[in-house]
Design a protein around this motif. Sequence first.
Motif, PDB file in Angstrom:
ATOM      1  N   ALA A 149       0.692  -1.133   0.025  1.00 12.64           N
ATOM      2  CA  ALA A 149      -0.260   0.075   0.028  1.00 12.64           C
ATOM      3  C   ALA A 149       0.829   1.281  -0.050  1.00 12.64           C
ATOM      4  O   ALA A 149       0.407   2.469  -0.110  1.00 12.64           O
ATOM      5  N   GLY A 150       2.173   0.975   0.360  1.00  9.52           N
ATOM      6  CA  GLY A 150       3.064   2.160   0.266  1.00  9.52           C
ATOM      7  C   GLY A 150       3.902   2.359  -0.642  1.00  9.52           C
ATOM      8  O   GLY A 150       5.306   2.497  -0.565  1.00  9.52           O
ATOM      9  N   THR A 151       3.815   2.017  -2.044  1.00  9.29           N
ATOM     10  CA  THR A 151       4.670   1.718  -2.967  1.00  9.29           C
ATOM     11  C   THR A 151       5.532   3.050  -3.233  1.00  9.29           C
ATOM     12  O   THR A 151       6.585   2.939  -3.713  1.00  9.29           O
ATOM     13  N   GLY A 152       4.936   4.387  -3.007  1.00  3.75           N
ATOM     14  CA  GLY A 152       5.596   5.452  -3.284  1.00  3.75           C
ATOM     15  C   GLY A 152       6.713   5.684  -2.373  1.00  3.75           C
ATOM     16  O   GLY A 152       7.693   6.557  -2.867  1.00  3.75           O
ATOM     17  N   ARG A 153       6.958   5.021  -1.157  1.00  2.00           N
ATOM     18  CA  ARG A 153       7.923   5.142  -0.167  1.00  2.00           C
ATOM     19  C   ARG A 153       9.283   4.282  -0.836  1.00  2.00           C
ATOM     20  O   ARG A 153      10.288   4.537  -0.143  1.00  2.00           O
ATOM     21  N   LEU A 154       8.800   3.225  -1.874  1.00  5.41           N
ATOM     22  CA  LEU A 154       9.792   2.599  -2.261  1.00  5.41           C
ATOM     23  C   LEU A 154      11.010   3.320  -3.023  1.00  5.41           C
ATOM     24  O   LEU A 154      10.760   4.536  -3.222  1.00  5.41           O
ATOM     25  N   SER A 155      12.267   2.892  -3.414  1.00  2.00           N
ATOM     26  CA  SER A 155      13.186   3.531  -4.018  1.00  2.00           C
ATOM     27  C   SER A 155      12.794   3.887  -5.637  1.00  2.00           C
ATOM     28  O   SER A 155      11.903   3.031  -6.273  1.00  2.00           O
ATOM     29  N   ALA A 156      12.960   5.203  -5.800  1.00  2.00           N
ATOM     30  CA  ALA A 156      12.487   5.519  -7.341  1.00  2.00           C
ATOM     31  C   ALA A 156      13.033   4.709  -8.280  1.00  2.00           C
ATOM     32  O   ALA A 156      12.422   4.219  -9.441  1.00  2.00           O
ATOM     33  N   ALA A 157      14.184   4.170  -8.315  1.00  2.28           N
ATOM     34  CA  ALA A 157      14.804   3.386  -9.461  1.00  2.28           C
ATOM     35  C   ALA A 157      14.267   1.973  -9.260  1.00  2.28           C
ATOM     36  O   ALA A 157      13.741   1.540 -10.494  1.00  2.28           O
ATOM     37  N   PHE A 158      13.590   1.452  -8.297  1.00  3.72           N
ATOM     38  CA  PHE A 158      12.942   0.230  -8.360  1.00  3.72           C
ATOM     39  C   PHE A 158      11.778   0.247  -8.633  1.00  3.72           C
ATOM     40  O   PHE A 158      11.119  -0.654  -9.696  1.00  3.72           O
ATOM     41  N   VAL A 159      10.962   1.325  -8.350  1.00  2.00           N
ATOM     42  CA  VAL A 159       9.434   1.402  -8.808  1.00  2.00           C
ATOM     43  C   VAL A 159       9.503   1.869 -10.321  1.00  2.00           C
ATOM     44  O   VAL A 159       8.632   1.453 -11.006  1.00  2.00           O
ATOM     45  N   TRP A 160      10.299   2.716 -10.746  1.00  2.00           N
ATOM     46  CA  TRP A 160      10.181   3.202 -12.019  1.00  2.00           C
ATOM     47  C   TRP A 160      10.651   2.040 -13.277  1.00  2.00           C
ATOM     48  O   TRP A 160      10.141   2.000 -14.166  1.00  2.00           O
ATOM     49  N   ALA A 331      10.474  -9.326  -3.017  1.00  2.69           N
ATOM     50  CA  ALA A 331      11.640  -8.438  -2.492  1.00  2.69           C
ATOM     51  C   ALA A 331      11.271  -6.985  -2.822  1.00  2.69           C
ATOM     52  O   ALA A 331      10.620  -6.885  -4.148  1.00  2.69           O
ATOM     53  N   LEU A 332      11.015  -5.859  -1.962  1.00  2.00           N
ATOM     54  CA  LEU A 332      10.905  -4.428  -2.295  1.00  2.00           C
ATOM     55  C   LEU A 332      12.020  -3.742  -1.613  1.00  2.00           C
ATOM     56  O   LEU A 332      12.618  -4.044  -0.852  1.00  2.00           O
ATOM     57  N   ASP A 333      12.601  -2.676  -2.585  1.00  2.00           N
ATOM     58  CA  ASP A 333      13.840  -2.064  -2.411  1.00  2.00           C
ATOM     59  C   ASP A 333      13.402  -0.517  -1.984  1.00  2.00           C
ATOM     60  O   ASP A 333      12.764   0.038  -2.480  1.00  2.00           O
TER      61      ASP A 333
END
Length: 394
Positions: A149-160, A331-333
């Motif tokens: 639910a907090g994908t925006g808190r993850l590393s920009a590189a990982f999510v992008w 895994a989530l970075d």
Amino acid sequence: MPGDGKVTVIGGGVAGLVSAVACAEAGVRVDLYEAHGSLGGRGRATPAPYVAHEGPHVFYSDLPHWKWLTGRGLTGPVVLPPLRRVKAGFVRDGRLRLVPPAGLARMVLPGRPRTAPVDETFHDWASRRYGESTARTAANALGVVTYDAGTGRLSAAFVWELFRRVYAPTVPTVRWVAGGWQGVVDRMEARARDLGVRIRTGARLTGLPGGGPVIVATELSSARRLLGDESLRWESGHCVMRDLAVRSDRRDRLVAVDLDAGGFHESYSMQDASIAPRGESLFQLDMPVRADESTGAARERLDAFTDLTVPGWRERTTWQRTATAKGRTGALDLPGATWRDRPAIDRGDGVFLAGDMVAAPGMRGEIAILSGIRAAEGAVRAVRTARAARSGAA
């Protein structure tokens, strides 16, 4: 760890099966131990007539794991939904819409950056480039791959990177295989047995066996206990899930993305009629659990999402099951970390890790497959080094 030419694999999920096959193909003897009564781990499915998985059925074909699988005939036939049934939806402001917001569409247009910073949150980075509302929408659009639910808190590189893979306007790389992951698991098991892998199910090990390299292909929490290593931790998601079979209706759609809260809905029977009885549609729906939210409250939001995406589902339901997944969705970075910072595959002294939360690229099952291959390479090297040492001593 002394070696006698044998590799022990602990865990018979996707990572363990990949490791066992890769080692056996290199001519190494393999013993595989699985605590449950059947193989597959999170790739395991419910029995027919409703073939439902704990996670999505799909594969992506743009990383080396796909070539490894297809090169061995492990994927089986690829299936596609009929074009007439390919309907998508986007939940925004509590309403189901047919098209995504303009801001989200702009994020996939040509000219978008190829990379994003590692040490910044996706929300902060995307807000500067596209505006806060679009950044929040994009993060929620990826709930399907983060279960968070907090994908925006993850590393920009990982999510992008995930966003570009899932939503890029290129030739689609998504692949549905007949029978889903269970079909792949069954073919991997058959391949392993054909290669001479000795498989023991219902066999839970509480310590490392001696006599050769060991690949620990379990959930990270289980590996932590088995190895007594408290450093084996990484961020993962938390969501509630529903597998749902209903009598088919022309309003049923293939996919729907919840841009408000990160939920996701997909039909698996539209492209693979073998996984549900004739005249029925089988869906999986997921809803990330928010911080400090109870699973009951999350299930209420899942119910509301189901109301929007599967109209009249309560009256049409023929079968369903629900589940909660916490800390076991891949895994989530976080900012400042990449996949290379996750728990290392090579633990030293002939011990190797494999699974979906260790140091290999990709998402979920991709990490498991690629880490399984790398763990096998390390274990085979260890066996051959031990053989060479014995030969030299002789």
